[in-house]
Design an enzyme around this catalytic site. Structure first.
Site, short mmCIF file in Angstrom:
data_model
loop_
_atom_site.label_atom_id
_atom_site.label_comp_id
_atom_site.label_asym_id
_atom_site.label_seq_id
_atom_site.Cartn_x
_atom_site.Cartn_y
_atom_site.Cartn_z
CB SER A 84 42.79 50.88 38.16
OG SER A 84 42.41 50.98 39.82
CD GLU A 99 39.11 46.18 36.82
OE1 GLU A 99 39.65 45.61 37.56
OE2 GLU A 99 39.08 47.58 36.94
CG HIS A 139 42.85 45.81 39.92
ND1 HIS A 139 41.80 46.42 39.20
CD2 HIS A 139 43.61 46.96 40.17
CE1 HIS A 139 41.78 47.81 39.38
NE2 HIS A 139 42.89 48.11 40.04
#
Length: 310
Positions: free
Chosen positions: A110, A209, A279
């Site tokens: 992330s 992502e 995620h």
């Protein structure tokens, strides 16, 4: 590429919060979870700091702690507590030369993408896109934990990756490409464009992502990467999880898959999607900076080089 050592049970993991904070209860649970996995823990002060609501301390304090964890001979690997926001703030304060001289496994995803990119390009360090202590490991299922453990304690290359629950990887553009895996969160990759830490995708397998982004926003960011030459420079594309990225603003508009087709098919690079990394609740651990192969014709992702050294 520099690599951290292969871990063994009983080794020490440094736990840090280089981005956003969490509450003390989750921090203590995270420590217990790491210990239950079989490792000792050295906990950074950042894990208990809150600044401005969304930061785990000042940029300099978080950077200093990360530098210290790399320099500390007692620390065998470094695991991030969570992502959130804040890692781009600390990039200018890191001692990349010292980190290169003290390579260690570094794990997160992330917002941690900014650190993956900077450490790879400035310290030539291979890193791990994997579950974080408070965000994931507290509630992680066995697949997620075992995927991480296999990556850090087995010195052999991971080989062909298998999604959880026998979910198939899928082909968007057929073909085969080999290169080091780079990338991570799309928003963070775009945030570093035009900075000294801009991602180099030349000859690489670009992994992407994201979470909570509308299709039109994903379109905008992918278009930015395309205009910057990052998609055409890459050897191949790996599309991970895109959690809660369904269209809401334009419910009858392009779907996320429409966006992918519009962007990636004309580029004509081998492209695989539905790779469970990012995620998602159950996730693969993905080594960054090591040689891998995308065989999108056979719908496979093969890791050909170990992320650790003996």
């Amino acid at each position: 590429m520099q690599k951290g050592k292969t871990l063994k049970f009983g080794d020490t993991i440094g736990l840090i919060a280089p981005a956003s904070p969490t509450n003390k209860d989750r921090t203590f649970k995270a420590i217990e979870t790491i210990e239950h996995l079989g490792f000792r823990v050295i906990v950074g002060d950042s894990c208990f700091q809150v600044l401005g609501g969304y930061l785990a301390g000042t940029p300099k304090s978080r950077a200093s702690e990360l530098n210290s964890m790399f320099k500390d001979d007692e620390v065998d690997a470094i695991l991030c507590l969570r992502g959130g926001y804040g890692t781009p703030q600390i990039l200018t304060y890191l001692d990349y030369e010292m980190i290169a001289e003290n390579p260690k496994l570094f794990i997160g995803y992330s917002d941690i993408t900014a650190l993956h990119i900077a450490l790879m390009q400035k310290s030539h360090l291979a890193t791990i896109h994997g579950p974080m202590a408070a965000s994931d490991l507290i509630d992680a299922d066995d697949f997620t934990k075992q995927a991480l453990l296999r990556t850090v304690i087995d010195s052999r290359p991971l080989g062909k990756l298998e999604n959880p629950n026998k979910e198939n990887m899928c082909s968007l553009v057929a073909g085969e490409a080999t290169g080091e895996i780079v990338g991570g969160n799309l928003s963070l990759i775009c945030a570093l464009l035009g900075t000294p830490y801009e991602l180099d995708t030349t000859g690489k397998l670009l992994f992407l992502e994201d979470i909570d982004e509308e299709p039109y926003k994903v379109d905008r960011m992918l278009t930015q990467l395309m205009l910057a030459g990052k998609l055409t420079d890459a050897a191949g594309i790996i599309l991970g999880s895109w959690t809660n990225c369904e269209g809401k603003a334009y419910p009858n508009g392009f779907t996320l898959m429409d966006v992918f087709k519009n962007i990636f098919i004309p580029i004509n690079k081998p492209t695989i999607y539905n790779v469970f990394a990012g995620h998602c609740e159950t996730k693969l651990t993905l080594p960054l900076g090591v040689k891998a192969r995308v065989d999108s014709t056979m719908k496979q992702l093969i890791i050909e080089e170990s992320i650790t050294c003996n």
